[in-house]
Design an enzyme around this catalytic site. Structure first.
Site, PDB file in Angstrom:
ATOM      1  N   LYS A 272     -33.709  52.320  17.753  1.00 26.22           N
ATOM      2  CA  LYS A 272     -34.885  52.775  17.472  1.00 26.22           C
ATOM      3  C   LYS A 272     -34.979  52.947  15.837  1.00 26.22           C
ATOM      4  O   LYS A 272     -36.015  52.634  15.154  1.00 26.22           O
ATOM      5  CB  LYS A 272     -35.318  54.084  18.112  1.00 26.22           C
ATOM      6  CG  LYS A 272     -33.995  55.271  17.579  1.00 26.22           C
ATOM      7  CD  LYS A 272     -33.747  55.921  18.829  1.00 26.22           C
ATOM      8  CE  LYS A 272     -32.873  55.344  19.921  1.00 26.22           C
ATOM      9  NZ  LYS A 272     -31.983  55.736  20.902  1.00 26.22           N
TER      10      LYS A 272
ATOM     11  N   GLU B  12     -37.094  48.190  25.131  1.00 25.86           N
ATOM     12  CA  GLU B  12     -37.362  49.080  25.878  1.00 25.86           C
ATOM     13  C   GLU B  12     -36.390  50.323  25.675  1.00 25.86           C
ATOM     14  O   GLU B  12     -36.841  51.496  25.927  1.00 25.86           O
ATOM     15  CB  GLU B  12     -37.360  48.796  27.246  1.00 25.86           C
ATOM     16  CG  GLU B  12     -38.067  49.581  28.715  1.00 25.86           C
ATOM     17  CD  GLU B  12     -39.216  49.792  28.404  1.00 25.86           C
ATOM     18  OE1 GLU B  12     -39.678  51.026  27.807  1.00 25.86           O
ATOM     19  OE2 GLU B  12     -40.517  49.107  28.706  1.00 25.86           O
TER      20      GLU B  12
ATOM     21  N   ILE C 148     -37.001  55.220  30.944  1.00 23.50           N
ATOM     22  CA  ILE C 148     -38.484  54.958  31.261  1.00 23.50           C
ATOM     23  C   ILE C 148     -39.172  53.955  30.775  1.00 23.50           C
ATOM     24  O   ILE C 148     -38.876  53.460  29.776  1.00 23.50           O
ATOM     25  CB  ILE C 148     -39.296  56.396  30.727  1.00 23.50           C
ATOM     26  CG1 ILE C 148     -38.466  57.486  31.209  1.00 23.50           C
ATOM     27  CG2 ILE C 148     -40.545  56.146  31.091  1.00 23.50           C
ATOM     28  CD1 ILE C 148     -39.239  58.916  30.244  1.00 23.50           C
TER      29      ILE C 148
ATOM     30  N   ASP D 152     -34.701  61.170  15.175  1.00 21.44           N
ATOM     31  CA  ASP D 152     -34.661  60.283  16.396  1.00 21.44           C
ATOM     32  C   ASP D 152     -35.980  60.116  17.061  1.00 21.44           C
ATOM     33  O   ASP D 152     -36.352  59.309  17.511  1.00 21.44           O
ATOM     34  CB  ASP D 152     -33.380  60.864  17.180  1.00 21.44           C
ATOM     35  CG  ASP D 152     -33.276  60.365  18.615  1.00 21.44           C
ATOM     36  OD1 ASP D 152     -32.938  58.880  18.454  1.00 21.44           O
ATOM     37  OD2 ASP D 152     -33.560  60.639  19.505  1.00 21.44           O
TER      38      ASP D 152
ATOM     39  N   LYS E 107     -38.911  57.110  17.294  1.00 15.64           N
ATOM     40  CA  LYS E 107     -39.312  56.512  18.732  1.00 15.64           C
ATOM     41  C   LYS E 107     -41.061  56.680  18.829  1.00 15.64           C
ATOM     42  O   LYS E 107     -41.678  55.785  19.140  1.00 15.64           O
ATOM     43  CB  LYS E 107     -38.855  57.390  19.965  1.00 15.64           C
ATOM     44  CG  LYS E 107     -37.268  57.126  20.127  1.00 15.64           C
ATOM     45  CD  LYS E 107     -36.687  58.206  21.049  1.00 15.64           C
ATOM     46  CE  LYS E 107     -35.209  58.191  21.071  1.00 15.64           C
ATOM     47  NZ  LYS E 107     -34.782  59.325  21.790  1.00 15.64           N
TER      48      LYS E 107
ATOM     49  N   VAL F 119     -23.686  52.020  26.198  1.00 17.01           N
ATOM     50  CA  VAL F 119     -24.960  51.375  26.760  1.00 17.01           C
ATOM     51  C   VAL F 119     -24.329  49.813  26.966  1.00 17.01           C
ATOM     52  O   VAL F 119     -24.607  48.954  28.141  1.00 17.01           O
ATOM     53  CB  VAL F 119     -26.088  51.560  25.843  1.00 17.01           C
ATOM     54  CG1 VAL F 119     -27.079  50.586  26.468  1.00 17.01           C
ATOM     55  CG2 VAL F 119     -26.342  52.849  25.528  1.00 17.01           C
TER      56      VAL F 119
END
Lengths: 428, 428
Positions: free
Chosen positions: B107, B131, B138, B203, B207, B15
């Site tokens: 998260k 985000e 998304i 995980d 979220k 990322v």
């Protein structure tokens, strides 16, 4: 706490009343979220006497939207009258002129006058917000302008007229012809006063022009949208498409090409098992593709009191929170005037036609396609009892220009019983 | 033009490198959209020598994330290291402490420490944006926090772990047992180092806890999430579900009930023809329901370099544009500590079990269900060659508490060959 945000609402139809209801019922929630009280100062519509099912007594009444827009006791002018010109446009200009931010659901006004209004807003240091103008309750303007701001957008697609999608899916499920379902939709009150706005693709085309401007940094250009309605779609087309694994949607597609901005709003074949293909009834869907995000699909109600008012309220909450973004995502004077690339990139096409039942008819058509450089993927002639023979052709990839040339040549022969229906097959 | 927005990026895995690539390749585009130049000042990761396929020469290198966070030449600390505690948490605190805004994809950190961090950010007048922490590319945090701010949110649902959805859909399409597909996913590198984070629902539970906080104005409460993994789902469950028109998804569901906040992350049956039921492979989907908007469905890639970096860049662009919203959509000190309503509202359940093949076994089970007040919608016993008989039961609506009571009673009998699999059937 900051001072209250004061709204003036022009237009008290379904959406206007929906906004009033939310402001009244969610007072504490809105304040908790935005840090400010959101209050209605003044409202107005054509008929003050009408019972709208909501208490308007606490608000000043202004029959004249321009006077409403100019009041010095409002911060935000909420334009929910509709109409591309006339009072809506005049009042919006007056609001910006007198230092108000504007929230509107008016796709026609912005598609036709968005550039001038965005410039006016910028010069005045004010904002125009229009989440409710595109795809009802789906927060697509926000997703595209803000959430996906790190992407070069490569394509935007959308089914954005619920009435057309209702008609097409209802034709399929009930096995009814276009005219019968059109009448049904009319009886149910689904159609605009001028139904061509819906079934001619104009309303959806307005929405596409707004999405394009944000996606590609271009001036909103409704005239550059290649528009085609659903009026010529027959139940046969829907059945043939289904046989081949496709469904027919009034699909908007916008992308930048080497030759300019391609904007099309036309019935297309899309794979039946894609999210677009699976879309039923009046629901809307927007697909955004970007170089980083790949593909995002947003789905939700495209109309109705609650969903549209939800979108208006999202804009109002943003203003209450001090969120200010240029109307089309970048300063209006930097938006490019991109030429319209009307014909679009090559694609396979679906062609349905009726031929006179005489020897050599099919051969003539096949030859014409060959002469235009169009090769045939599949061709079927159906059994028939009448003097005309239904023929279905799926081409390999070709340009719309080549196809139009072929169709013109076909109509010059003596074997066509009617003008062919030509539908693009969109890869989604 | 405003001064550049200066980033310090901690963590240069997939990322982090994706973010560097976008900042480098979309320089002009980002400036056009945000009105500011976005520049990288400093970066850091564990291993400076590693070739990451992107030129980092122009940036200061900081191996210590806390030192990076404290640098006075950055405006935004971009935390892409991961890990709920340790360096990520320490550096995030240091960044807020020294007046930086924070953008993170973490998260776990926010699900466990979100309340404290949000309070710290608020006290410091800084923002935390996340985000990328939920559902990859998304823009769902933005949609929920801003776009739908006019709604009382009534339910949030999501398929938010792509690996689990890959495993479940692959089991179905390839007809393979769980263990085989788990191994495949492992070989393909789809699993976290500790695979329980994926297949155990942890995980995805992180979220869900973040979405709940925004949706319902409650403190992020990961401990209040009723967690259940997909490890016990058999290919038989998937087939039986399909036979009845359902598909099995690891589905997160959150809603406020009279008894508190219900948060569940567990395998559920959803209608096969719903958007959630149609979701294939590693794609994510979030469904938001509000009193005005009805239902919005957002679909997109839940992981990967481009999509996750797109989400991080959305947050960075917001900060560049001056958009500032409280971490969970309202001031952190106003978030409620809602009790966890673990059992959830009544729903129909799917039950699969193996019974010892002896007379009266089925009758015993049926009697136990009846004693717990659970009525049976359908029951099937399958043909079998072994000494145990597979039995499938679909109940009418019942509470999880009643079902657990019945299951406990069943295990007290001498007819159960194994613990039943119990899956909620979620109305979507």
């Amino acid at each position: 706490m900051t001072a209250p945000l004061r709204l003036g609402i022009a237009g008290l139809g379904t959406v206007g009343v929906g906004v009033v209801k939310i402001v009244r019922s969610h007072k504490a929630l809105l304040t908790a979220r935005t840090g400010r009280e959101i209050v209605i100062t003044a409202v107005g519509a054509r008929d003050q006497g009408k019972d709208r099912g909501v208490n308007l007594n606490g608000y000043a009444w202004e029959s004249d939207p321009v006077a409403l827009a100019r009041r010095d006791d409002i911060d935000v002018f909420v334009e929910l009258m509709g109409g591309s010109d006339g009072p809506a446009l005049e009042a919006t200009r007056a609001a910006l002129d007198t230092g108000k931010d504007v929230v509107t659901a008016n796709k026609a006004m912005l598609a036709l006058h968005g550039q001038a209004l965005a410039e006016q807003a910028e010069d005045a240091g004010r904002a125009i917000r229009f989440e409710a103008a595109v795809a009802g309750g789906i927060p697509v303007i926000k997703a595209l302008t803000e959430g996906l701001a790190g992407n070069e957008i490569t394509r935007v697609m959308g089914v954005m007229n619920g009435t057309c999608n209702y008609i097409l899916t209802r034709m399929e499920s009930a096995g009814l012809p276009y005219d019968a379902v059109f009448q049904e939709a009319s009886d149910l009150g689904y159609l605009e006063a001028d139904p061509t706005l819906d079934v001619g693709g104009i309303d959806a085309g307005h929405k596409l022009a707004l999405l394009s401007a944000i996606a590609f940094g271009t001036r909103p250009d409704f005239d550059g949208v290649d528009l085609e309605g659903i009026q010529r779609i027959a139940i046969d087309d829907i059945r043939q498409a289904a046989d081949m694994g496709f469904r027919i949607k009034l699909l908007g597609v916008a992308r930048r090409t080497g030759r300019g901005l391609e904007q099309r709003m036309q019935p297309c074949l899309v794979p039946a098992d894609s999210p677009l293909g699976q879309l039923e009834g009046g629901t809307n869907m927007v697909v955004v593709e970007g170089d980083a995000v790949e593909q995002i699909v947003l789905r939700g109600p495209g109309a109705g009191q609650g969903p549209t008012a939800s979108a208006v309220m999202g804009d109002i909450c943003d203003l209450a929170r001090g969120i200010r973004v240029p109307t089309f995502g970048r300063p209006a004077h930097t938006l490019e005037a991109a030429p319209a690339a009307l014909s679009g990139l090559p694609a396979p096409y679906y062609l349905r036609m009726s031929l006179m039942d005489k020897p050599g008819a099919l051969a003539k058509i096949a030859a014409i396609l060959g002469n235009s450089g169009i090769s045939i993927d599949r061709m079927r002639q159906y059994g028939h009892s009448e003097a005309t023979a239904p023929v279905l052709i799926v081409t390999h990839k070709t340009t719309r220009a080549a196809l139009d040339e072929a169709i013109a040549a076909m109509t010059g022969t003596d074997v066509m019983a009617s003008l062919p229906v030509a539908l693009r097959i969109e890869q989604v």
